[in-house]
Motif scaffolding. Sequence first.
Motif, mmCIF file in Angstrom:
data_model
loop_
_atom_site.group_PDB
_atom_site.id
_atom_site.type_symbol
_atom_site.label_atom_id
_atom_site.label_comp_id
_atom_site.label_asym_id
_atom_site.label_seq_id
_atom_site.Cartn_x
_atom_site.Cartn_y
_atom_site.Cartn_z
ATOM 1 N N ASP A 72 0.696 -1.160 -0.101
ATOM 2 C CA ASP A 72 0.053 -0.086 -0.091
ATOM 3 C C ASP A 72 0.824 1.240 -0.033
ATOM 4 O O ASP A 72 0.581 2.262 -0.676
ATOM 5 N N ARG A 73 1.928 1.355 0.804
ATOM 6 C CA ARG A 73 2.678 2.552 0.781
ATOM 7 C C ARG A 73 3.737 2.608 -0.298
ATOM 8 O O ARG A 73 3.783 3.875 -0.868
ATOM 9 N N LEU A 74 4.096 1.656 -0.879
ATOM 10 C CA LEU A 74 4.789 1.791 -2.001
ATOM 11 C C LEU A 74 3.706 2.532 -3.423
ATOM 12 O O LEU A 74 4.213 3.115 -4.026
ATOM 13 N N VAL A 75 2.455 1.989 -3.429
ATOM 14 C CA VAL A 75 1.565 2.571 -4.301
ATOM 15 C C VAL A 75 1.479 4.043 -3.956
ATOM 16 O O VAL A 75 1.382 4.809 -5.037
ATOM 17 N N ARG A 76 1.394 4.466 -2.668
ATOM 18 C CA ARG A 76 1.084 5.870 -2.283
ATOM 19 C C ARG A 76 2.387 6.567 -2.889
ATOM 20 O O ARG A 76 2.139 7.701 -2.938
ATOM 21 N N LEU A 77 3.614 6.107 -2.490
ATOM 22 C CA LEU A 77 4.748 6.812 -2.756
ATOM 23 C C LEU A 77 4.803 7.124 -4.292
ATOM 24 O O LEU A 77 5.353 8.209 -4.738
ATOM 25 N N GLU A 110 2.243 7.020 -6.134
ATOM 26 C CA GLU A 110 1.150 8.268 -6.697
ATOM 27 C C GLU A 110 1.446 9.645 -6.003
ATOM 28 O O GLU A 110 1.139 10.500 -6.933
ATOM 29 N N ALA A 111 2.253 9.742 -5.177
ATOM 30 C CA ALA A 111 2.781 11.131 -4.743
ATOM 31 C C ALA A 111 3.987 11.472 -5.496
ATOM 32 O O ALA A 111 4.037 12.842 -5.308
ATOM 33 N N GLY A 112 4.225 10.900 -6.277
ATOM 34 C CA GLY A 112 5.367 11.120 -6.997
ATOM 35 C C GLY A 112 6.800 11.337 -6.562
ATOM 36 O O GLY A 112 7.881 11.808 -7.098
ATOM 37 N N LEU A 113 7.010 10.299 -5.434
ATOM 38 C CA LEU A 113 8.362 10.231 -4.635
ATOM 39 C C LEU A 113 8.919 9.173 -5.274
ATOM 40 O O LEU A 113 10.304 9.205 -5.231
ATOM 41 N N LEU A 114 8.456 8.162 -5.736
ATOM 42 C CA LEU A 114 8.990 7.024 -6.348
ATOM 43 C C LEU A 114 8.528 6.559 -7.846
ATOM 44 O O LEU A 114 7.496 7.104 -8.088
ATOM 45 N N VAL A 115 9.234 5.927 -8.664
ATOM 46 C CA VAL A 115 8.704 5.365 -9.723
ATOM 47 C C VAL A 115 8.869 3.805 -9.962
ATOM 48 O O VAL A 115 10.002 3.501 -9.063
ATOM 49 N N ARG A 116 8.015 3.186 -10.334
ATOM 50 C CA ARG A 116 8.276 1.643 -10.311
ATOM 51 C C ARG A 116 8.631 1.423 -11.773
ATOM 52 O O ARG A 116 7.910 1.764 -12.629
ATOM 53 N N THR A 149 11.917 -2.863 -9.461
ATOM 54 C CA THR A 149 12.898 -2.049 -8.878
ATOM 55 C C THR A 149 12.178 -0.577 -8.721
ATOM 56 O O THR A 149 11.428 -0.083 -9.683
ATOM 57 N N TYR A 150 12.018 -0.063 -7.366
ATOM 58 C CA TYR A 150 11.597 1.331 -7.262
ATOM 59 C C TYR A 150 12.639 2.201 -7.335
ATOM 60 O O TYR A 150 14.018 1.861 -6.628
ATOM 61 N N SER A 151 12.499 3.470 -7.794
ATOM 62 C CA SER A 151 13.699 4.454 -7.970
ATOM 63 C C SER A 151 12.978 5.861 -7.510
ATOM 64 O O SER A 151 11.898 5.973 -7.457
ATOM 65 N N LEU A 152 13.861 6.516 -6.815
ATOM 66 C CA LEU A 152 13.320 7.673 -6.279
ATOM 67 C C LEU A 152 13.374 8.757 -7.459
ATOM 68 O O LEU A 152 13.998 8.725 -8.471
ATOM 69 N N HIS A 193 19.497 6.864 -8.794
ATOM 70 C CA HIS A 193 17.939 6.576 -9.211
ATOM 71 C C HIS A 193 17.592 7.466 -10.605
ATOM 72 O O HIS A 193 16.779 6.995 -11.125
ATOM 73 N N LEU A 194 18.010 8.486 -10.710
ATOM 74 C CA LEU A 194 17.461 9.294 -11.921
ATOM 75 C C LEU A 194 17.804 8.498 -13.232
ATOM 76 O O LEU A 194 17.474 8.800 -14.189
ATOM 77 N N SER A 195 19.341 8.144 -13.292
ATOM 78 C CA SER A 195 19.756 7.424 -14.316
ATOM 79 C C SER A 195 18.824 6.064 -14.814
ATOM 80 O O SER A 195 18.836 5.747 -15.917
ATOM 81 N N ASP A 196 17.997 5.526 -13.897
ATOM 82 C CA ASP A 196 17.119 4.568 -13.999
ATOM 83 C C ASP A 196 15.946 4.993 -14.659
ATOM 84 O O ASP A 196 14.871 3.991 -14.731
ATOM 85 N N GLY A 197 15.652 6.056 -14.845
ATOM 86 C CA GLY A 197 14.450 6.619 -15.549
ATOM 87 C C GLY A 197 13.523 7.419 -14.920
ATOM 88 O O GLY A 197 12.403 7.868 -15.348
ATOM 89 N N ALA A 198 13.763 7.652 -13.567
ATOM 90 C CA ALA A 198 13.010 8.425 -12.780
ATOM 91 C C ALA A 198 12.932 10.019 -13.008
ATOM 92 O O ALA A 198 13.970 10.183 -13.616
ATOM 93 N N THR A 199 11.913 10.719 -12.782
ATOM 94 C CA THR A 199 11.966 12.205 -13.092
ATOM 95 C C THR A 199 11.800 12.878 -11.745
ATOM 96 O O THR A 199 11.183 12.478 -10.940
#
Length: 136
Positions: A53-58, A60-66, A76-79, A130-136
Amino acid sequence: MDSASDHVAEGADVFGDRWTLLILRDIVFEDRRNFRALLLGSRERIASNILADRLVRLVEAGLLVRGEGRRGQRTTYSLTEAGIQSVPILYQLAAWGARWRGGDGDGRPLTAHTDDMPVDALIAELRSRHLSDGAT
């Protein structure tokens, strides 16, 4: 016009849950980036349904990308940049906790990683990983 108290409420909507902060802590300081590592590495023994649940919320809040795990690979989750910008909050929380809730009294965080690396250096390292993994 928005007041500081409005912004505190907005921040609390994202960070106001204990598990959310602990998941971020484990991603930032322990580099746990997949569900299993977060579940098994949790010192506080987070339940799998709460972690999910918290990973989904993070996300959705834009703190992580799946990330999209390939067949047979773990997701993998990235910031994101917003997630990386939460690092000073984690540092301040660690410093407060060390000083007022069981640290050595000098206000220094208990996490070894924070003792070894200034916040700016950690932010740069996290951006690289993290950002090199495609997170924005």
